[in-house]
Write an enzyme that holds these catalytic residues in place. Structure first.
Site, mmCIF file in Angstrom:
data_model
loop_
_atom_site.group_PDB
_atom_site.id
_atom_site.type_symbol
_atom_site.label_atom_id
_atom_site.label_comp_id
_atom_site.label_asym_id
_atom_site.label_seq_id
_atom_site.Cartn_x
_atom_site.Cartn_y
_atom_site.Cartn_z
ATOM 1 N N CYS A 118 16.616 22.615 15.328
ATOM 2 C CA CYS A 118 17.311 23.548 16.172
ATOM 3 C C CYS A 118 16.997 23.035 17.579
ATOM 4 O O CYS A 118 15.503 22.777 17.624
ATOM 5 C CB CYS A 118 16.737 25.048 15.861
ATOM 6 S SG CYS A 118 17.705 26.059 16.988
ATOM 7 N N SER A 178 18.274 30.744 31.933
ATOM 8 C CA SER A 178 17.713 29.729 30.971
ATOM 9 C C SER A 178 16.936 28.854 32.038
ATOM 10 O O SER A 178 17.150 29.130 33.357
ATOM 11 C CB SER A 178 18.745 28.863 30.122
ATOM 12 O OG SER A 178 19.556 29.717 29.320
ATOM 13 N N HIS A 182 9.635 27.630 23.833
ATOM 14 C CA HIS A 182 11.357 27.184 23.593
ATOM 15 C C HIS A 182 12.266 28.419 23.977
ATOM 16 O O HIS A 182 13.290 28.195 24.080
ATOM 17 C CB HIS A 182 11.253 26.795 22.083
ATOM 18 C CG HIS A 182 11.502 28.148 21.251
ATOM 19 N ND1 HIS A 182 10.640 29.017 21.175
ATOM 20 C CD2 HIS A 182 12.200 28.342 20.236
ATOM 21 C CE1 HIS A 182 11.080 30.063 20.263
ATOM 22 N NE2 HIS A 182 12.170 29.512 19.751
#
Lengths: 477, 145
Positions: free
Chosen positions: A98, A381, A400
């Protein structure tokens, strides 16, 4: 978390002292606030990982660590094959490889605003997302084998993207050492119709605005400036990785006794690197990494097509970078001045190689590896960069993402999907999702504040902040 | 609806940081497995919205009774993923280390089911299959979503 059980080595570094069967200490990198909010299970799981054979230096946890299965999510652990070191399916996670891929668009905010709704609709139509969705290609068994061995390079060979994309993907887009014969029929079956799909849960495709630059020198090298529009894609190896994870987890759990490994917890299921099972898992897991890289490559191609349609011209959408945050990789690291070849598990942790690392493309060497940190729907982000100091701690790894602050059940009770979509639209953020219940469960408020996680990663020296990204369009599964 | 306490026949979810726990309680082990499967479906959608129109046969095998439960959930997850279906009715039979089941459901209808999330797999976290003091069976674990 009860901090009295820890030694504070530094403002952002907390040691779990050796006790019981721990072979090395545990180390958690976080601010005091993050530590207090962290579940005690993180401490317990980080300490449990420290008991596994062949572990080197320490069992690490990143600032966003939370309770996983066996290994904490946000855990980093490296093993020495020569010292009986192990590989663990639970140490990689079910969603193998991922990760996050970020694309430059070359579009500015003004132009984006003019086309924001058609772009959101186009991306939603063009990129399959959500439960029950299927991709536009169905792979035969032979094609599946080629994909599992070839990764993003395979996808490009099929016409999905350009050869220059590969330099901006970890492993140059193709994980070496994949063994497609170690991937079961059921795992292949589960993937057959899922190539080029986003998945669901916390996976997304976002169009984002570069809202702030923290490090201009590195941002210049990454070719991002304030006001740029980028696209971030967060997804993994889909059904294939999930199936590999579940199959090998059970097999390792049942084989631990044969290997004479005393597990403090059955879910730490692992096998010696130098065992047929360990090698088989590595071969399958690397195939799943290739599946994830191919998947993000196909989605990149679909994204480019939608951008060309919506903006009426060919846009290149070159890659900034592609990182994976559920992996086990063979890497060379200096440990106490000695060069060692290690199997580094990163579960919910991003590789963050510092400047001049040989695995970085030439043009990024001066900056360090781009580290892409996903927020939650409707929140920021971040782009970070690996540091030289970071290579000395936690084997060149960083956080992460944000991690959940409340369960799906609690989120579903608290928020209503349709209202969230309307509220976010009022803030200029367009959400497109097939499931309003899914949107409610992924509400921004259900996640921890990613900013404090990123700040802690920087203060701990794991990575350096480069840019902040704010969402404008979010396609959710 | 989910029961308040696991000491009654039924199912419930229990919280886990990132994921969800499924728990089933029944008079027999097979019934506990059936109830836990209802909990699995309700992670994705409301069970009442899934019509039991189509029957699928499922089998699983494991010499470890707890891992047999994991195999059962994994088999369901595999069928849900590959057939793009949701299930709402389960009939489980367990003989020694073999499980065979009939499950009923229908293909995913995104509009009607509003599926929240796909399930990746069952984990060994909080895994328990046991007969409780009151004689009822409990089967539970965390599933990764």
């Amino acid at each position: 978390m009860d901090l009295s059980r820890l030694n504070r080595r530094d403002e952002y570094e907390w040691e779990i002292p050796m006790r019981g069967n721990m072979r090395v200490p545990g180390v958690i990198y976080a601010s005091e606030d993050l530590m207090r909010a962290m579940d005690d299970k993180v401490l317990e799981q980080t300490a449990n990982v420290a008991m596994l054979p062949g572990i080197v230096a320490a069992s690490y946890a990143m600032p966003d660590a939370h309770w996983g299965y066996g290994f904490p999510i946000g855990g980093v652990a490296a093993f020495d094959a020569e010292a009986g070191g192990v590989v663990s399916a639970g140490g990689v996670g079910f969603d193998v490889s991922c990760g996050v891929r970020c694309l430059h668009t070359g579009v500015d905010l003004k132009e984006l605003k003019q086309k924001q709704a058609p772009l959101a609709d186009g991306l939603y139509r063009g990129i399959p997302a959500g439960v029950g969705s299927t991709g536009q290609i169905s792979l035969s068994d032979h094609e599946m084998t080629e994909m599992l061995a070839g990764g993003a390079a395979w996808a490009i060979g099929q016409g999905y993207g350009r050869a220059e994309d590969l330099a901006r993907i970890e492993e140059n887009g193709r994980m070496q050492g994949a063994d497609p014969t170690a991937v079961s029929t059921r795992a292949r079956r589960r993937q057959r119709d899922e190539m080029g799909t986003l998945g669901s849960g916390n996976h997304y495709l976002e169009v984002q605005l570069v809202s702030e630059i923290y490090d201009k020198k590195i941002a210049d090298i990454f070719a991002i400036v304030e006001g740029d529009i980028v696209v971030s894609i967060h997804c993994g190896s889909r059904g294939l990785g999930h199936q590999i994870g579940t199959e090998y987890l059970k097999e390792m759990a049942q084989s631990a006794g044969e290997f004479g490994i005393a597990l403090p917890d059955r879910e730490l299921a692992c096998a010696p690197i130098r065992s047929p099972l360990g090698q088989r898992y590595l071969g399958a897991m690397r195939s799943a990494i290739n599946c994830a890289l191919a998947n993000r490559q196909i989605i990149t191609h679909l994204t480019r097509r939608v951008f060309a349609e919506v903006f009426g011209r060919e846009l290149q959408l070159p890659l900034l970078y592609d990182v994976s945050h559920n992996t086990c990789k063979v890497e060379e690291h200096l440990v106490d001045g000695k060069k060692m070849t290690l199997h580094v598990h990163r579960k919910g942790a991003t590789r963050a190689f510092g400047p001049d690392h040989p695995d970085l493309p030439q043009e990024l060497k001066a900056a360090g590896q781009p580290v892409l940190i996903g927020g939650s729907m409707g929140t920021a982000s971040y782009v970070l960069a690996g540091t030289g100091a970071g290579m000395e701690i936690a084997f060149g790894s960083a956080c992460h993402g944000a991690g959940r602050a409340m369960s799906r059940h609690a989120a579903k009770k608290r928020w209503q999907g349709r209202k969230l979509v309307d509220d976010l639209a009022g803030q200029g953020i367009l959400i497109r999702s097939p499931s309003m219940r899914g949107v409610a469960e992924e509400a921004p408020g259900a996640y921890k504040d990613v900013s404090s996680v990123v700040d802690a990663a920087q203060e701990a020296g794991l990575a350096r902040k480069v840019a902040k990204l704010l969402p404008l369009v979010c396609v959710k599964g | 609806m989910a029961p308040k306490s696991p000491s009654h026949v039924g199912w419930q979810h229990f919280d886990h940081d990132a994921d969800v726990g499924v728990r089933g309680v029944g008079i027999t082990r097979a019934e506990a497995f059936e109830q836990a499967a209802l909990a699995l479906t309700s992670i994705v959608t409301q069970i009442e919205s899934v019509e039991a129109r189509q029957r699928i046969e499922i089998s699983a095998e494991n010499s470890d009774p707890e891992l047999l439960f994991v195999e059962w959930l994994d088999a369901l997850i595999f069928e849900m993923a590959t057939r793009k279906m949701l299930f709402s009715r389960y009939k489980v039979d367990i003989q020694a280390d073999r499980l065979s089941a009939s499950v009923w459901g229908e293909p995913v209808d995104v509009e009607r089911h509003q599926p929240a999330v796909e399930i990746k797999g069952a984990t060994l976290t909080e895994l328990k299959v046991e007969e409780q003091d009151d004689g009822q069976w409990l089967a539970q674990c965390v599933v990764d979503v």
